[in-house]
Design a protein around this motif. Structure first.
Motif, PDB file in Angstrom:
ATOM      1  N   UNK A  18       0.815  -1.224   0.000  1.00  0.00           N
ATOM      2  CA  UNK A  18       0.000   0.000   0.000  1.00  0.00           C
ATOM      3  C   UNK A  18       0.839   1.260   0.000  1.00  0.00           C
ATOM      4  N   UNK A  19       2.103   1.169   0.404  1.00  0.00           N
ATOM      5  CA  UNK A  19       2.953   2.357   0.474  1.00  0.00           C
ATOM      6  C   UNK A  19       3.825   2.535  -0.763  1.00  0.00           C
ATOM      7  N   UNK A  20       3.771   1.611  -1.697  1.00  0.00           N
ATOM      8  CA  UNK A  20       4.620   1.703  -2.880  1.00  0.00           C
ATOM      9  C   UNK A  20       4.122   2.796  -3.829  1.00  0.00           C
ATOM     10  N   UNK A  21       5.053   3.561  -4.352  1.00  0.00           N
ATOM     11  CA  UNK A  21       4.720   4.555  -5.367  1.00  0.00           C
ATOM     12  C   UNK A  21       4.691   3.887  -6.726  1.00  0.00           C
ATOM     13  N   UNK A  22       4.202   4.604  -7.722  1.00  0.00           N
ATOM     14  CA  UNK A  22       4.172   4.045  -9.075  1.00  0.00           C
ATOM     15  C   UNK A  22       5.584   3.764  -9.574  1.00  0.00           C
ATOM     16  N   UNK A  23       6.539   4.664  -9.227  1.00  0.00           N
ATOM     17  CA  UNK A  23       7.927   4.442  -9.648  1.00  0.00           C
ATOM     18  C   UNK A  23       8.494   3.189  -9.003  1.00  0.00           C
ATOM     19  N   UNK A  24       8.169   2.950  -7.725  1.00  0.00           N
ATOM     20  CA  UNK A  24       8.669   1.756  -7.045  1.00  0.00           C
ATOM     21  C   UNK A  24       8.072   0.485  -7.651  1.00  0.00           C
ATOM     22  N   UNK A  25       6.790   0.541  -8.002  1.00  0.00           N
ATOM     23  CA  UNK A  25       6.165  -0.627  -8.629  1.00  0.00           C
ATOM     24  C   UNK A  25       6.801  -0.917  -9.990  1.00  0.00           C
ATOM     25  N   UNK A  26       7.067   0.150 -10.765  1.00  0.00           N
ATOM     26  CA  UNK A  26       7.717  -0.046 -12.059  1.00  0.00           C
ATOM     27  C   UNK A  26       9.109  -0.624 -11.881  1.00  0.00           C
ATOM     28  N   UNK A  83      13.935   7.633 -15.505  1.00  0.00           N
ATOM     29  CA  UNK A  83      14.975   6.730 -15.017  1.00  0.00           C
ATOM     30  C   UNK A  83      15.435   7.119 -13.615  1.00  0.00           C
ATOM     31  N   UNK A  84      15.558   8.418 -13.398  1.00  0.00           N
ATOM     32  CA  UNK A  84      15.975   8.869 -12.067  1.00  0.00           C
ATOM     33  C   UNK A  84      14.941   8.475 -11.020  1.00  0.00           C
ATOM     34  N   UNK A  85      13.666   8.619 -11.360  1.00  0.00           N
ATOM     35  CA  UNK A  85      12.603   8.234 -10.427  1.00  0.00           C
ATOM     36  C   UNK A  85      12.640   6.732 -10.155  1.00  0.00           C
ATOM     37  N   UNK A  86      12.927   5.934 -11.190  1.00  0.00           N
ATOM     38  CA  UNK A  86      13.016   4.487 -11.012  1.00  0.00           C
ATOM     39  C   UNK A  86      14.149   4.106 -10.068  1.00  0.00           C
ATOM     40  N   UNK A  87      15.307   4.751 -10.258  1.00  0.00           N
ATOM     41  CA  UNK A  87      16.455   4.428  -9.414  1.00  0.00           C
ATOM     42  C   UNK A  87      16.179   4.789  -7.968  1.00  0.00           C
ATOM     43  N   UNK A  88      15.649   5.986  -7.769  1.00  0.00           N
ATOM     44  CA  UNK A  88      15.366   6.411  -6.401  1.00  0.00           C
ATOM     45  C   UNK A  88      14.294   5.530  -5.765  1.00  0.00           C
ATOM     46  N   UNK A  89      13.299   5.118  -6.569  1.00  0.00           N
ATOM     47  CA  UNK A  89      12.266   4.229  -6.037  1.00  0.00           C
ATOM     48  C   UNK A  89      12.812   2.869  -5.673  1.00  0.00           C
ATOM     49  N   UNK A  90      13.691   2.350  -6.522  1.00  0.00           N
ATOM     50  CA  UNK A  90      14.249   1.020  -6.266  1.00  0.00           C
ATOM     51  C   UNK A  90      15.107   1.005  -5.013  1.00  0.00           C
ATOM     52  N   UNK A  91      15.801   2.094  -4.727  1.00  0.00           N
ATOM     53  CA  UNK A  91      16.686   2.129  -3.559  1.00  0.00           C
ATOM     54  C   UNK A  91      15.911   2.140  -2.246  1.00  0.00           C
ATOM     55  N   UNK A  92      14.629   2.448  -2.321  1.00  0.00           N
ATOM     56  CA  UNK A  92      13.798   2.431  -1.119  1.00  0.00           C
ATOM     57  C   UNK A  92      13.060   1.106  -0.938  1.00  0.00           C
ATOM     58  N   UNK A  93      13.163   0.232  -1.947  1.00  0.00           N
ATOM     59  CA  UNK A  93      12.467  -1.052  -1.868  1.00  0.00           C
ATOM     60  C   UNK A  93      13.203  -2.043  -0.968  1.00  0.00           C
ATOM     61  N   UNK A  94      12.439  -2.847  -0.323  1.00  0.00           N
ATOM     62  CA  UNK A  94      13.004  -3.974   0.426  1.00  0.00           C
ATOM     63  C   UNK A  94      12.397  -5.262  -0.152  1.00  0.00           C
ATOM     64  N   UNK A  95      12.278  -6.272   0.668  1.00  0.00           N
ATOM     65  CA  UNK A  95      11.714  -7.538   0.177  1.00  0.00           C
ATOM     66  C   UNK A  95      10.254  -7.355  -0.223  1.00  0.00           C
ATOM     67  N   UNK A  96       9.903  -7.881  -1.423  1.00  0.00           N
ATOM     68  CA  UNK A  96       8.518  -7.833  -1.897  1.00  0.00           C
ATOM     69  C   UNK A  96       8.017  -9.276  -2.023  1.00  0.00           C
ATOM     70  N   UNK A  97       7.025  -9.650  -1.250  1.00  0.00           N
ATOM     71  CA  UNK A  97       6.506 -11.038  -1.327  1.00  0.00           C
ATOM     72  C   UNK A  97       5.923 -11.314  -2.712  1.00  0.00           C
ATOM     73  N   UNK A  98       5.857 -12.632  -3.009  1.00  0.00           N
ATOM     74  CA  UNK A  98       5.336 -13.037  -4.303  1.00  0.00           C
ATOM     75  C   UNK A  98       3.898 -12.556  -4.508  1.00  0.00           C
ATOM     76  N   UNK A  99       3.105 -12.621  -3.492  1.00  0.00           N
ATOM     77  CA  UNK A  99       1.696 -12.241  -3.630  1.00  0.00           C
ATOM     78  C   UNK A  99       1.567 -10.760  -3.982  1.00  0.00           C
ATOM     79  N   UNK A 100       2.402  -9.945  -3.339  1.00  0.00           N
ATOM     80  CA  UNK A 100       2.363  -8.519  -3.640  1.00  0.00           C
ATOM     81  C   UNK A 100       2.879  -8.246  -5.055  1.00  0.00           C
ATOM     82  N   UNK A 101       3.903  -9.000  -5.448  1.00  0.00           N
ATOM     83  CA  UNK A 101       4.446  -8.823  -6.788  1.00  0.00           C
ATOM     84  C   UNK A 101       3.397  -9.141  -7.848  1.00  0.00           C
TER      85      UNK A 101
END
Length: 336
Positions: free
Chosen positions: A5-13, A37-55
């Protein structure tokens, strides 16, 4: 673990790109803009483990197929690996702001140095037909000496109006400055490059000014008989020491105000009374008395070469001041 629920669109991408693997993700990255691309990189650096169901739910949101069943770990590191292997170091630096963007190609070079080389009267003639605000803007861009020379070619009311506007002028917007520059480039510099023969006239005049007056008149007569073009322009730039009385009183005062009494005294040795009076009448009373006292002692023992050198210095100063727009030279034709 990162809640869905806290993921941004950039983090999901970013999560989907990481899940796709390097080959597929690398091909897709080429279609992203730098900001994306910058938004994707910054979003990815805030990601941690994502369960399969959420993915799977993320994949469903993007309406894409995804069949690999592993959850995601260390998304930031994997995204960095994909980007570093897909993009050049320069592209990565530009995306992340680690390097200043390349400067945009420069436009035409500034025109002000070229304008300063023109005859003051030429630029003055152009500015006389322009709005005082435009003239003020142009002169404010020139070196002080060049601007002053151009001002002297304008009428007194025009000068006053321009100076008043220069005093109160704020910074000129770049767009307005470019419009004025383009106008000057097209109307003044272009015309100068195609029609202006003043440089050649000045070169010829500088050579002829080294000749004695009788020889100078003989050469000018030969040039006239040969039908030499632009001869009037050359003639207007000629000046000899004997032509000093032809200058206006104001011009003579301006000329001798900057010369030493020793130089003037040396130059006046052996001259006619009329020429000496034309010079002395433009000098202050105290300096005049000093010069007259020196001349009264005679010229015996004074080398003629020194006298001629002093006269040439005065002539050169006169020509220089005229080029700067301080005053106009009398023509040789008028001298005759």
């Amino acid at each position: 673990m990162t809640p869905l629920t806290t993921l941004t669109r950039a983090q999901k991408a970013a999560a989907i790109l990481v899940a796709m693997g390097k080959p597929s993700a690398s091909r897709l990255l080429k279609f992203f803009k730098q900001e994306e691309l910058k938004a994707l990189i910054e979003g990815a650096r805030l990601l941690r483990t994502i369960p399969q169901s959420d993915l799977e739910r993320i994949v469903a949101e993007f309406e894409a197929e995804f069949t690999e069943g592993a959850g995601l770990l260390d998304s930031a590191d994997r995204m960095d690996t994909i980007l570093n292997e897909s993009l050049s170091p320069e592209e990565m630096n530009a995306i992340m702001g680690n390097k200043k963007p390349e400067a945009a190609p420069e436009g035409p070079p500034p025109i002000w140095p070229d304008l300063e080389k023109l005859e003051p009267s030429r630029l003055g003639s152009f500015l006389a037909g322009e709005h005082p605000q435009t003239a003020a803007m142009v002169l404010s861009k020139l070196a002080p000496q060049a601007a002053a020379s151009v001002l002297l070619t304008l009428t007194k009311p025009m000068r006053g109006e321009i100076i008043k506007r220069m005093v109160t002028m704020a910074n000129v917007p770049d767009a307005a400055a470019r419009i004025v520059e383009n106008r000057l480039r097209a109307s003044v510099l272009a015309e100068t490059s195609t029609k202006d023969t003043s440089a050649g006239q000045a070169r010829v005049a500088s050579v002829l000014n080294e000749l004695d007056k009788p020889l100078l008149e003989e050469v000018m007569q030969d040039l006239e008989e040969a039908g030499t073009p632009d001869l009037d322009g050359v003639r207007a730039r000629l000046f000899a020491f004997d032509d000093l009385p032809l200058l206006t009183q104001k011009a003579r005062v301006l000329l001798f105000d900057g010369l030493s009494t020793e130089l003037v005294t040396l130059a006046l040795r052996g001259t006619s009374a009329a020429l000496a009076e034309a010079v002395l009448s433009a000098i202050g009373a105290r300096s005049r008395r000093m010069i007259e006292a020196e001349l009264g002692q005679g010229s015996e023992g004074v080398p003629l070469a020194d006298v001629m050198a002093a006269r040439k210095t005065i002539v050169s100063t006169t020509i220089r001041l005229s080029r700067e727009g301080a005053f106009e030279l009398p023509s040789t034709q008028n001298a005759a």
